[in-house]
Motif scaffolding. Structure first.
Motif, PDB file in Angstrom:
ATOM      1  N   ALA A  35       9.673  22.929 -27.845  1.00 53.69           N
ATOM      2  CA  ALA A  35       9.962  23.217 -26.437  1.00 53.69           C
ATOM      3  C   ALA A  35      11.207  22.465 -25.979  1.00 53.69           C
ATOM      4  N   GLN A  36      11.358  21.225 -26.411  1.00 53.06           N
ATOM      5  CA  GLN A  36      12.549  20.447 -26.048  1.00 53.06           C
ATOM      6  C   GLN A  36      13.803  21.052 -26.655  1.00 53.06           C
ATOM      7  N   TRP A  37      13.684  21.596 -27.876  1.00 54.27           N
ATOM      8  CA  TRP A  37      14.845  22.233 -28.506  1.00 54.27           C
ATOM      9  C   TRP A  37      15.324  23.411 -27.662  1.00 54.27           C
ATOM     10  N   ALA A  51       2.894  30.380 -43.808  1.00 56.71           N
ATOM     11  CA  ALA A  51       2.020  31.381 -44.413  1.00 56.71           C
ATOM     12  C   ALA A  51       1.029  31.901 -43.379  1.00 56.71           C
ATOM     13  N   GLY A  52       0.356  32.997 -43.689  1.00 58.66           N
ATOM     14  CA  GLY A  52      -0.611  33.580 -42.773  1.00 58.66           C
ATOM     15  C   GLY A  52      -1.805  32.675 -42.549  1.00 58.66           C
ATOM     16  N   GLY A  53      -2.228  32.554 -41.293  1.00 60.94           N
ATOM     17  CA  GLY A  53      -3.411  31.775 -40.968  1.00 60.94           C
ATOM     18  C   GLY A  53      -3.157  30.321 -40.662  1.00 60.94           C
ATOM     19  N   VAL A  54      -1.903  29.867 -40.762  1.00 59.98           N
ATOM     20  CA  VAL A  54      -1.590  28.452 -40.556  1.00 59.98           C
ATOM     21  C   VAL A  54      -1.530  28.097 -39.069  1.00 59.98           C
ATOM     22  N   GLY A  55      -1.218  29.084 -38.208  1.00 54.95           N
ATOM     23  CA  GLY A  55      -1.212  28.815 -36.774  1.00 54.95           C
ATOM     24  C   GLY A  55       0.113  29.044 -36.089  1.00 54.95           C
ATOM     25  N   LYS A  56       0.925  29.970 -36.621  1.00 57.53           N
ATOM     26  CA  LYS A  56       2.242  30.236 -36.034  1.00 57.53           C
ATOM     27  C   LYS A  56       2.131  30.765 -34.604  1.00 57.53           C
ATOM     28  N   THR A  57       1.235  31.721 -34.406  1.00 56.37           N
ATOM     29  CA  THR A  57       1.111  32.339 -33.083  1.00 56.37           C
ATOM     30  C   THR A  57       0.654  31.328 -32.043  1.00 56.37           C
ATOM     31  N   CYS A  58      -0.354  30.521 -32.390  1.00 55.26           N
ATOM     32  CA  CYS A  58      -0.843  29.510 -31.443  1.00 55.26           C
ATOM     33  C   CYS A  58       0.278  28.560 -31.033  1.00 55.26           C
ATOM     34  N   LEU A  59       1.050  28.106 -32.013  1.00 60.04           N
ATOM     35  CA  LEU A  59       2.130  27.177 -31.707  1.00 60.04           C
ATOM     36  C   LEU A  59       3.178  27.841 -30.823  1.00 60.04           C
ATOM     37  N   ALA A  60       3.567  29.066 -31.173  1.00 63.68           N
ATOM     38  CA  ALA A  60       4.610  29.757 -30.402  1.00 63.68           C
ATOM     39  C   ALA A  60       4.155  30.026 -28.970  1.00 63.68           C
ATOM     40  N   VAL A  61       2.908  30.436 -28.798  1.00 65.55           N
ATOM     41  CA  VAL A  61       2.394  30.703 -27.450  1.00 65.55           C
ATOM     42  C   VAL A  61       2.325  29.411 -26.646  1.00 65.55           C
ATOM     43  N   ASP A  62       1.924  28.320 -27.280  1.00 64.30           N
ATOM     44  CA  ASP A  62       1.874  27.032 -26.590  1.00 64.30           C
ATOM     45  C   ASP A  62       3.271  26.617 -26.136  1.00 64.30           C
ATOM     46  N   VAL A  63       4.250  26.762 -27.018  1.00 64.01           N
ATOM     47  CA  VAL A  63       5.634  26.427 -26.660  1.00 64.01           C
ATOM     48  C   VAL A  63       6.088  27.277 -25.470  1.00 64.01           C
ATOM     49  N   ALA A  64       5.775  28.568 -25.515  1.00 63.80           N
ATOM     50  CA  ALA A  64       6.183  29.452 -24.432  1.00 63.80           C
ATOM     51  C   ALA A  64       5.528  29.062 -23.108  1.00 63.80           C
ATOM     52  N   ARG A  66       4.615  26.059 -22.235  1.00 60.51           N
ATOM     53  CA  ARG A  66       5.274  24.820 -21.790  1.00 60.51           C
ATOM     54  C   ARG A  66       6.593  25.151 -21.086  1.00 60.51           C
ATOM     55  N   LEU A  67       7.353  26.078 -21.658  1.00 58.78           N
ATOM     56  CA  LEU A  67       8.628  26.467 -21.063  1.00 58.78           C
ATOM     57  C   LEU A  67       8.416  27.199 -19.740  1.00 58.78           C
ATOM     58  N   TRP A  68       7.335  27.956 -19.644  1.00 53.35           N
ATOM     59  CA  TRP A  68       7.020  28.663 -18.395  1.00 53.35           C
ATOM     60  C   TRP A  68       6.596  27.682 -17.304  1.00 53.35           C
TER      61      TRP A  68
END
Length: 470
Positions: A35-37, A51-64, A66-68
């Motif tokens: 988010a700071q980046w 890889a699949g299942g590691v948590g990419k979507t959760c992290l990206a949504v959380d970052v979004a 925070r920015l919102w």
């Protein structure tokens, strides 16, 4: 989140993070860093890769989120799920639907104009964030060329547009600086073990929880599935350890690029445990999973009821069955009343359908799914005639991958010279309505309707074969 939404009229389509479990723990530092980046001057596009299942979507949504919340993306935050979007046109259609376009006029140009208007309407001077999830699917179509071009067009359209991508592969942007690639690893052993302990609800000791977490490679998807299976008594700790030992012997001695090798091993381990867990399901719930795996896109109780062959009066029972699958992490929450299967889970469920289900069930699922997909085409035709174009565009974005799968099935049968939708135990002829709906897309090459659903991205081969069949 409520305060942020009340303070802005800009669109916010971000998913609500799954709070069923605390599996997201341990990502706070990564979310904060990313988010700071995005808040640094000149930061335009980042890719979360794992890889699949590691948590990419959760992290990206959380970052979004925070920015919102800090109003950095006061122009809006759009969410685009690219699961099943295996072409440039499919990707553009998903983007257009997220931007609220009906699909009737313009193509990429209309999309860029709409995004520029969102940026211009903002009074706080913030960015517009476009979160593109599961970008590995459009990247797989042509080596990533189309995805690279679309990303470049988005970034060049307006300096206020920022893009956050999640993918299992590295992403490029045509003729522009390459994305900031943020590779995430599975959870730390401590966090993963704590998750197992929470899910196990006191049934495992701390040491046993650590064993399970390490066996699952600390991948959240595998951890959740295996932990739930252990609690239900469908798997034992010995089963998990034996599977891990067998897997370790097969990967020993692998060489090559370290990062890609690790991602491949994480994926292989996750698939191994997904397969083990799904095979251990009770027969009744496994049957439900094998039927709803027919969906590539979003599924609801009503659409699942169609594929399961039950009437609308039993829809409440289907809803309860989907809730049970959700508690077992076999399906993931996608909205208030909708679900999706993770790609790994869906692939394994389809494998079980082919290997374990009786021929009558396989045939029934295939036929019911085809009728469901054909009914979508009829509904979209009606919506188009009624000029309900935004409603239609949203439905097409959510369900087109299912229709495309149906068309591929029809085209494959036609190419092989077979009667369509045959099972192993006898013919199931297509209804005239089904043929009529199939003909709809085959014969509308120059119609407004075909353009209205996003310049339909079936290949010419699909169109030709479907036309031949009809």
């Amino acid at each position: 989140m409520e305060e942020a939404s009340e303070s802005s009229s800009a669109p916010c389509q971000l998913l609500t993070l799954d709070t069923t479990y605390e599996q997201y723990g341990g990502r706070d530092a990564e979310a904060k860093e990313l988010a700071q980046w995005f808040q640094k001057p000149g930061s335009r596009v980042a890719a979360v890769v794992a890889a699949g299942g590691v948590g990419k979507t959760c992290l990206a949504v959380d970052v979004a989120w925070r920015l919102w919340r800090c109003k950095h993306v006061s122009s809006g935050a759009l969410y685009v799920d690219c699961r099943g979007a295996f072409s440039r046109d499919a990707l553009v259609m998903r983007l257009r639907a997220a931007a609220g376009l009906s699909g009737e006029h313009g193509g990429m140009e209309a999309l860029l104009t709409a995004l520029a208007k969102l940026c211009a309407a903002d009074r706080l001077g913030g960015s517009l964030l476009v979160l593109i999830d599961n970008a590995e699917d459009p990247a797989a179509a042509d080596g990533g060329t189309a995805l690279s071009e679309v990303l470049a067009q988005l970034l060049m359209a307006n300096a206020k547009i920022q893009v956050l991508v999640t993918a299992r592969v590295d992403i490029a942007v045509q003729n522009m600086p390459q994305p900031y690639t943020y590779r995430i690893q599975p959870l730390s052993p401590v966090v993963a073990a704590a998750l197992v302990e929470q899910l196990a609800r006191g049934m495992l000791t701390g040491q046993e929880a650590r064993v399970v977490a390490e066996a699952c490679g600390c991948v959240p998807l595998a951890v959740r599935l295996v932990s739930e299976a252990l609690v239900a008594g469908r798997l034992t700790l010995e089963d998990v350890q034996e599977a891990t030992a067998g897997r370790s012997s097969t990967v020993a001695g692998n060489t090559g690029d370290t990062a890609s090798t690790e991602r491949r091993q994480d994926q292989d381990t996750t698939v191994l445990f997904v397969d083990m867990v799904l095979r251990s399901l009770p027969a009744a719930i496994k049957k439900v999973a094998m039927q709803v795996c027919a969906f590539t896109g979003v599924l609801t109780a009503s659409s699942a009821a169609v594929v399961m062959g039950v009437g609308s009066s039993s829809e409440h029972e289907v809803r309860a069955q989907l809730a049970s699958l959700h508690r077992l992490s076999v399906v993931l929450q996608h909205g208030d009343d909708s679900f999706m299967m993770h790609t790994h889970v869906r692939d394994v469920a389809r494998k079980l359908l082919a290997e374990e289900a009786p021929p009558t069930l396989r045939t029934a699922v295939r036929e019911r799914f085809a009728r469901y997909a054909a009914s979508l085409l009829s509904r979209w035709q009606q919506l188009h005639e009624a000029k309900a174009l935004k409603v239609m565009a949203a439905e097409v974005a959510a369900h087109w991958s299912d229709v495309e799968q149906f068309l591929a099935d029809v085209a494959g049968a036609a190419a092989a010279g077979n009667r369509p939708l045959l099972g192993d135990c006898g013919a199931l002829s297509l209804s005239p309505q089904l043929l009529q709906d199939t003909a709809l897309l085959a014969t509308l090459g120059n119609s407004d309707f075909l353009y209205a659903i996003g310049n339909a991205w079936m290949s010419p081969q699909y169109l030709a074969l479907t036309q031949k069949l009809v």
